[in-house]
Scaffold this active site. Structure first.
Site, PDB file in Angstrom:
ATOM      1  N   ASN A   1      -5.804  12.378   0.374  1.00 28.97           N
ATOM      2  CA  ASN A   1      -4.884  11.559   1.171  1.00 28.97           C
ATOM      3  C   ASN A   1      -5.699  10.742   2.172  1.00 28.97           C
ATOM      4  O   ASN A   1      -6.936  10.862   2.245  1.00 28.97           O
ATOM      5  CB  ASN A   1      -3.852  12.452   1.880  1.00 28.97           C
ATOM      6  CG  ASN A   1      -2.746  11.621   2.503  1.00 28.97           C
ATOM      7  OD1 ASN A   1      -2.154  10.766   1.836  1.00 28.97           O
ATOM      8  ND2 ASN A   1      -2.453  11.831   3.776  1.00 28.97           N
TER       9      ASN A   1
ATOM     10  N   ASP B   1      -2.291  10.834  -2.276  1.00 31.82           N
ATOM     11  CA  ASP B   1      -2.555   9.809  -3.292  1.00 31.82           C
ATOM     12  C   ASP B   1      -2.907  10.430  -4.629  1.00 31.82           C
ATOM     13  O   ASP B   1      -2.771   9.794  -5.671  1.00 31.82           O
ATOM     14  CB  ASP B   1      -3.667   8.879  -2.818  1.00 31.82           C
ATOM     15  CG  ASP B   1      -3.129   7.987  -1.706  1.00 31.82           C
ATOM     16  OD1 ASP B   1      -2.968   8.493  -0.583  1.00 31.82           O
ATOM     17  OD2 ASP B   1      -2.823   6.826  -1.988  1.00 31.82           O
TER      18      ASP B   1
ATOM     19  N   ARG C   1      -7.161  -0.297  -7.137  1.00 27.97           N
ATOM     20  CA  ARG C   1      -7.523   0.766  -6.186  1.00 27.97           C
ATOM     21  C   ARG C   1      -7.693   2.063  -6.986  1.00 27.97           C
ATOM     22  O   ARG C   1      -6.857   2.369  -7.842  1.00 27.97           O
ATOM     23  CB  ARG C   1      -6.464   0.945  -5.093  1.00 27.97           C
ATOM     24  CG  ARG C   1      -6.369  -0.244  -4.129  1.00 27.97           C
ATOM     25  CD  ARG C   1      -5.493   0.062  -2.932  1.00 27.97           C
ATOM     26  NE  ARG C   1      -6.173   0.869  -1.930  1.00 27.97           N
ATOM     27  CZ  ARG C   1      -5.548   1.405  -0.870  1.00 27.97           C
ATOM     28  NH1 ARG C   1      -4.250   1.229  -0.705  1.00 27.97           N
ATOM     29  NH2 ARG C   1      -6.219   2.118   0.015  1.00 27.97           N
TER      30      ARG C   1
ATOM     31  N   ARG D   1       0.873  -1.176   0.000  1.00 29.30           N
ATOM     32  CA  ARG D   1       0.000   0.000   0.000  1.00 29.30           C
ATOM     33  C   ARG D   1       0.910   1.225   0.000  1.00 29.30           C
ATOM     34  O   ARG D   1       2.107   1.132   0.159  1.00 29.30           O
ATOM     35  CB  ARG D   1      -1.008   0.009   1.154  1.00 29.30           C
ATOM     36  CG  ARG D   1      -0.645  -0.605   2.454  1.00 29.30           C
ATOM     37  CD  ARG D   1       0.359   0.144   3.290  1.00 29.30           C
ATOM     38  NE  ARG D   1       0.062   1.555   3.395  1.00 29.30           N
ATOM     39  CZ  ARG D   1       0.979   2.473   3.647  1.00 29.30           C
ATOM     40  NH1 ARG D   1       2.246   2.146   3.811  1.00 29.30           N
ATOM     41  NH2 ARG D   1       0.672   3.756   3.729  1.00 29.30           N
ATOM     42  N   GLY D   2       0.267   2.392  -0.186  1.00 26.40           N
ATOM     43  CA  GLY D   2       1.049   3.617  -0.365  1.00 26.40           C
ATOM     44  C   GLY D   2       1.154   3.894  -1.858  1.00 26.40           C
ATOM     45  O   GLY D   2       1.458   2.983  -2.640  1.00 26.40           O
ATOM     46  N   ALA D   3       0.886   5.152  -2.248  1.00 25.43           N
ATOM     47  CA  ALA D   3       0.719   5.454  -3.669  1.00 25.43           C
ATOM     48  C   ALA D   3       1.921   5.046  -4.549  1.00 25.43           C
ATOM     49  O   ALA D   3       1.744   4.304  -5.523  1.00 25.43           O
ATOM     50  CB  ALA D   3       0.388   6.939  -3.835  1.00 25.43           C
TER      51      ALA D   3
END
Ligand code: MRU
Length: 347
Positions: free
Chosen positions: A246, A236, A87, A44-46
């Site tokens: 975000n 994001d 996502r 996860r995390g952009a």
């Protein structure tokens, strides 16, 4: 160790669902598994999901049985649609997939099937390598804003784990710490998935940076009582006017900081800026399973009544007037963002 990396024709990644209690690397052999790992937040995390999806395309290339480059391209296109849909909010996902696809489309006519597969992998590797360099540059620009002795509220996890390595907002904190600045971090625990309490705290432990975890509803108190000098978070997706999507809770934090004249910085690689969207209201907001909200326990028992229902938007939009600046790898953009953001996007 990088958060996502290519080894032995597989994509390997740190399993972020089980940190900090267990540290495990999972190995993925197909693009469908990569899409699933993004959806279930193993990664996860952009920027990290962008790099993972790029490597997912490389896996799709090796999975493809196509005998021609146009057949391979068709398989890559199907894989890219699946990966991009994993996502919706972080634009880095679509950005990375489209960057790899552009190479495949450009080189299709002049490559063999094997060469095209390799070119796809090379581009994915380039995206991963560049991410680390970009984060380092962003961290230098951001660290110049941090003063010795600052207490900083940080939201979600924006560290090495949210990227390929080093991090965005947490990368700024790491670099400032390495420069010898004494920093104290108040780590928002970041309900409902607790990326702050689980992941950011785990990272700060390793870097030796002093921190305390606070529940998300405590930040207003610390801001109002003058105990905080900066608020830092990642994003994001950033719209053309500087509105920032975000992790859920960012908006309330930014509101409280703004009301108390505490500077607020979003730290983002330019791949997170989406100039095609005029304002933040156009950013798609992921709605996740309510079980993530209801699953929390207190004294070993579920908190909510059995029949309780819940809402679970995973992100919110912080309107640009609440931001002091947006830190990118090319420098710090200040208002008016609709004019200045453009200048920081690499040609
Ligand atoms: O749902 P997550 O954990 O993927 O959300 C991550 C964030 O909101 C981060 O703050 C964001 O990706 C920017 S940091 C690289």
């Amino acid at each position: 160790m990088r958060t996502v990396f290519w080894e032995d024709r597989q994509l390997r990644m740190i399993d972020q669902r089980i940190l900090p209690n267990r540290f495990e690397i999972v190995s993925l052999c197909g693009h469908r598994a990569v899409a699933q790992s993004i959806q279930d937040m193993t990664v996860r995390g952009a920027p990290a999901i962008g790099a993972a999806a790029a490597f997912g395309l490389a896996l799709a290339g090796f999975e493809s049985q196509a005998a021609s480059t146009s057949g391979l391209l068709a398989d890559l296109q199907a894989a890219s649609t699946l990966l991009k849909s994993a996502r919706p909010t972080a634009v880095n996902l679509a950005w990375a997939v489209e960057r790899v696809m552009a190479v495949a489309e450009r080189m299709k006519a002049e490559s063999s099937v094997d060469e095209l597969r390799q070119l796809v992998l090379d581009e994915a590797q380039r995206i991963a390598d560049e991410d680390v360099q970009i984060n380092r540059r962003m961290a230098e620009h951001g660290a110049a804003l941090i003063a010795d002795g600052d207490t900083i509220i940080h939201h979600c996890n924006t560290g090495a784990l949210a990227t390929v390595d080093w991090g965005t907002a947490l990368g700024v904190i790491r670099t400032a710490h390495e420069q010898g600045k004494r920093i104290h971090v108040l780590v928002d625990e970041t309900r409902p998935r607790l990326q702050g309490a689980r992941l950011t705290a785990w990272e700060l432990e390793q870097y030796g940076i002093p921190y305390e975890i606070i529940s998300d509803n405590m930040s207003g108190h610390f801001l109002r009582t003058g105990q905080v000098q900066k608020v830092l978070f990642g994003a994001d997706r950033v719209a053309a006017n500087g509105d920032v999507a975000n992790k859920i809770g960012t908006y309330m934090l930014a509101l409280a900081a703004h009301a108390n004249d505490v500077p607020v910085y979003a730290v983002v690689p330019t791949s997170t800026i989406d100039l095609s969207l005029a304002h933040g209201g156009l950013i798609p907001i992921e709605e996740r399973d309510p079980a993530e909200v209801l699953g929390i326990q207190f004294q070993g028992e579920p908190v909510a009544p059995k029949q309780a229902r819940a809402r679970n938007p995973a992100f919110d939009v912080t309107p640009h007037p609440l931001l002091t600046g947006i830190v990118t790898e090319n420098g710090v953009a200040y208002p008016p963002f609709e004019v200045n953001l453009n200048k920081f996007i690499s040609p």
